[in-house]
Scaffold this motif. Sequence first.
Motif, mmCIF file in Angstrom:
data_model
loop_
_atom_site.group_PDB
_atom_site.id
_atom_site.type_symbol
_atom_site.label_atom_id
_atom_site.label_comp_id
_atom_site.label_asym_id
_atom_site.label_seq_id
_atom_site.Cartn_x
_atom_site.Cartn_y
_atom_site.Cartn_z
ATOM 1 N N ALA A 1 12.315 1.339 0.861
ATOM 2 C CA ALA A 1 12.373 1.932 2.461
ATOM 3 C C ALA A 1 11.634 3.287 2.520
ATOM 4 C CB ALA A 1 13.861 2.387 2.758
ATOM 5 N N VAL A 2 10.536 3.146 1.759
ATOM 6 C CA VAL A 2 9.522 4.267 1.910
ATOM 7 C C VAL A 2 8.369 3.558 2.333
ATOM 8 C CG1 VAL A 2 10.672 5.868 0.656
ATOM 9 C CG2 VAL A 2 9.108 4.315 -0.307
ATOM 10 N N PRO A 3 7.224 4.314 2.987
ATOM 11 C CA PRO A 3 6.145 3.493 3.452
ATOM 12 C C PRO A 3 5.118 3.713 2.020
ATOM 13 C CG PRO A 3 6.065 5.946 4.271
ATOM 14 C CD PRO A 3 7.366 5.599 3.799
ATOM 15 N N VAL A 4 4.262 2.667 2.257
ATOM 16 C CA VAL A 4 3.267 2.256 1.212
ATOM 17 C C VAL A 4 2.043 2.727 1.508
ATOM 18 C CG1 VAL A 4 2.004 0.603 -0.219
ATOM 19 C CG2 VAL A 4 4.435 0.252 0.070
ATOM 20 N N VAL A 5 1.468 3.728 0.791
ATOM 21 C CA VAL A 5 0.272 4.369 1.630
ATOM 22 C C VAL A 5 -0.942 3.914 1.018
ATOM 23 C CG1 VAL A 5 -0.947 6.942 1.724
ATOM 24 C CG2 VAL A 5 1.618 6.730 1.677
ATOM 25 N N PRO A 6 -2.031 3.417 1.915
ATOM 26 C CA PRO A 6 -3.033 2.733 1.262
ATOM 27 C C PRO A 6 -3.886 3.914 0.628
ATOM 28 C CG PRO A 6 -2.881 2.281 3.758
ATOM 29 C CD PRO A 6 -1.712 3.370 3.359
ATOM 30 N N ARG A 7 -4.943 3.336 -0.382
ATOM 31 C CA ARG A 7 -5.572 4.276 -1.074
ATOM 32 C C ARG A 7 -6.440 5.176 -0.206
ATOM 33 N NH1 ARG A 7 -6.303 3.200 -6.653
ATOM 34 N NH2 ARG A 7 -5.013 1.473 -7.514
ATOM 35 N N ARG A 8 -7.138 4.425 0.895
ATOM 36 C CA ARG A 8 -7.988 5.342 1.761
ATOM 37 C C ARG A 8 -7.500 6.447 2.374
ATOM 38 N NH1 ARG A 8 -6.958 0.662 4.616
ATOM 39 N NH2 ARG A 8 -6.042 0.704 6.553
ATOM 40 N N PHE A 9 -5.904 6.693 2.387
ATOM 41 C CA PHE A 9 -5.458 7.655 2.917
ATOM 42 C C PHE A 9 -5.302 8.966 1.868
ATOM 43 C CE2 PHE A 9 -2.764 5.596 6.514
ATOM 44 C CZ PHE A 9 -3.735 5.211 7.212
ATOM 45 N N ALA A 10 -5.384 8.557 0.590
ATOM 46 C CA ALA A 10 -5.132 9.567 -0.390
ATOM 47 C C ALA A 10 -6.507 10.338 -0.589
ATOM 48 C CB ALA A 10 -5.008 8.687 -1.552
ATOM 49 N N PRO A 11 -6.410 11.497 -0.883
ATOM 50 C CA PRO A 11 -7.569 12.503 -0.848
ATOM 51 C C PRO A 11 -8.301 12.131 -2.149
ATOM 52 C CG PRO A 11 -5.710 13.757 -1.652
ATOM 53 C CD PRO A 11 -5.193 12.335 -0.812
ATOM 54 N N ALA A 12 -9.744 12.006 -2.013
ATOM 55 C CA ALA A 12 -10.555 11.685 -2.993
ATOM 56 C C ALA A 12 -10.797 12.573 -4.168
ATOM 57 C CB ALA A 12 -11.913 11.440 -2.506
ATOM 58 N N ARG A 13 -10.697 12.108 -5.378
ATOM 59 C CA ARG A 13 -10.715 13.080 -6.544
ATOM 60 C C ARG A 13 -11.994 13.563 -6.716
ATOM 61 N NH1 ARG A 13 -7.687 9.503 -11.247
ATOM 62 N NH2 ARG A 13 -8.152 7.638 -9.736
ATOM 63 N N GLU A 14 -12.163 14.807 -7.485
ATOM 64 C CA GLU A 14 -13.376 15.481 -7.833
ATOM 65 C C GLU A 14 -14.212 14.656 -8.686
ATOM 66 O OE1 GLU A 14 -14.319 19.580 -9.324
ATOM 67 O OE2 GLU A 14 -12.414 19.682 -8.259
ATOM 68 N N GLY A 15 -15.656 14.502 -8.224
ATOM 69 C CA GLY A 15 -16.636 13.794 -9.024
ATOM 70 C C GLY A 15 -16.518 12.314 -8.413
ATOM 71 N N LYS A 16 -15.805 11.774 -7.547
ATOM 72 C CA LYS A 16 -15.465 10.535 -7.186
ATOM 73 C C LYS A 16 -16.449 10.275 -5.805
ATOM 74 C CE LYS A 16 -13.178 8.768 -10.365
ATOM 75 N NZ LYS A 16 -13.550 7.802 -11.274
ATOM 76 N N GLY B 1 14.591 10.978 -5.282
ATOM 77 C CA GLY B 1 14.642 9.505 -5.603
ATOM 78 C C GLY B 1 14.288 8.637 -4.244
ATOM 79 N N TYR B 2 14.548 9.161 -3.097
ATOM 80 C CA TYR B 2 14.276 8.304 -2.021
ATOM 81 C C TYR B 2 12.522 8.522 -1.791
ATOM 82 C CZ TYR B 2 13.273 7.330 3.082
ATOM 83 O OH TYR B 2 12.675 6.895 3.952
ATOM 84 N N LEU B 3 12.157 9.706 -2.071
ATOM 85 C CA LEU B 3 10.750 9.817 -1.825
ATOM 86 C C LEU B 3 9.889 9.118 -2.875
ATOM 87 C CD1 LEU B 3 10.548 13.786 -0.459
ATOM 88 C CD2 LEU B 3 10.185 11.557 0.984
ATOM 89 N N ALA B 4 10.517 9.200 -3.919
ATOM 90 C CA ALA B 4 9.760 8.329 -5.090
ATOM 91 C C ALA B 4 9.753 6.946 -5.100
ATOM 92 C CB ALA B 4 10.299 8.804 -6.605
ATOM 93 N N GLY B 5 10.513 6.532 -3.921
ATOM 94 C CA GLY B 5 10.730 5.073 -3.758
ATOM 95 C C GLY B 5 11.601 4.257 -4.630
ATOM 96 N N ARG B 6 12.531 4.857 -5.365
ATOM 97 C CA ARG B 6 13.522 4.422 -6.176
ATOM 98 C C ARG B 6 14.364 3.291 -5.652
ATOM 99 N NH1 ARG B 6 16.338 9.150 -8.893
ATOM 100 N NH2 ARG B 6 14.308 9.427 -9.784
ATOM 101 N N TYR B 7 14.779 3.683 -4.033
ATOM 102 C CA TYR B 7 15.616 2.886 -3.201
ATOM 103 C C TYR B 7 14.983 2.026 -2.471
ATOM 104 C CZ TYR B 7 17.762 7.316 -4.963
ATOM 105 O OH TYR B 7 18.526 8.184 -5.771
#
Length: 427
Positions: free
Chosen positions: A412-427, A404-410
């Motif tokens: 107090a977790v960081p909001v990760v910018p899109r540029r930190f996320a790995p690019a999807r195939e074909g993008k 629940g904590y890691l899913a942001g239910r409570y």
Amino acid sequence: MLIRFGVENYGSIRDYQEISFVASRLKDGDGGLIERSLPGLSGLSYLRCLAVYGPNAAGKSTLLGAIRNLRELILGSYGKGPSAPLPHAPFALDRDSPKRPTRYLVEFVARGVRYRYELSHTAYAITGEDLRAYPKGKEQLWFRRGPRGVQGSTHVSVPKAALQLLNDNVPLLSFLANYQNLRSHDAIAPVHEWFRDGLVYLNRGPSGSNDFPFSGEIIDGNRGSDFARSFIREMVRSADLGISDVSVERREIGEDDRVAIARSASIPVDMVPDTMKSVVFGHRGPRGDMATFDMGRESDGTNRIFDLSGFVAVALEGGATMVVDELDASLHPTLLSALIRSFQDPDSNPNDAQLLFSAHNTRPLSDDLLRRDQVWLVDKRDGSTEVVPLTDYGPRKGEALEQGYLAGRYSAVPVVPRRFAPAREGK
């Protein structure tokens, strides 16, 4: 025993924020509870551990650092010159806060008596101070300090002649505790002793090879007890580090080296000791051969465990409250859980020591180590730190807290910018 701590206008904390070791009415079992009857607080239980979680830069270190700052104000202010500045770091993101004092409030138990102490200060003066005791449940005002000066009481008399020696930048509590000729000294002593011995603060990360660590002083016999020395050795061995023993070695320092050390440290040569102490770890090879390594040749994890072990031993033996920022730094999750369990279990913690820690590792949330009321969350709103108990989010009994904590239910977790996320195939 720490009951609650609050702070206002300190670092990223603008508005008053408070954490509490008072247990809730949740039916989470008796694990982690201290059953102690205090006059005026009947029917309450207290917690052995509090865990503080939240994203980076949310204010976890600020919250725990405020406890350290209050402790240092009480123990280190006496003896400073009247113009010496106080460690004042107010909230800086508005116009008014830098002009206001920082305020602390702490409620605790020392020698079986409950006390409530409040302190406010700016960079150069104590602006408010208040000490109350509850020996039989009914509140007793012991002293109050404010714009009109110091108001004593029948419980703590403060002679006018002595007040002439009190500097504006020294807490009255520190002043009375250090003036042994005053009648009020004996009354104040338990309160001052609690800040000195009942509150143990440990910074995050290993101390490193350049500093002689607290645990080393215990192993060397200069501090601590036989229990503490045995605990340190057992903790290091049981951490499966391939270490069979830990000891302190001394070597003589030549005159040329002493001169070089004095020059680099800008101190007189006679202040440099003739011998240098170092902590060494004994490793046994597969054929039984022994080799020793100093802290500089050990991993951060080994040094971290060694550093922690001395403070844990002292806290468990003395029933103190231990405060650790980033307890999980350089620790394997299994060791992190084992350390928390040593405080949670009354068999290993018969003196009701407490542990207050911050962490990023969420393993303790999934190990059934902590009650729901033992988790506090730190987050920022409009640049200001807010501290709330997990119970405010109403988690159900048996709920997967880590998930629940890691899913942001409570929150107090960081909001990760899109540029930190790995690019999807074909993008």
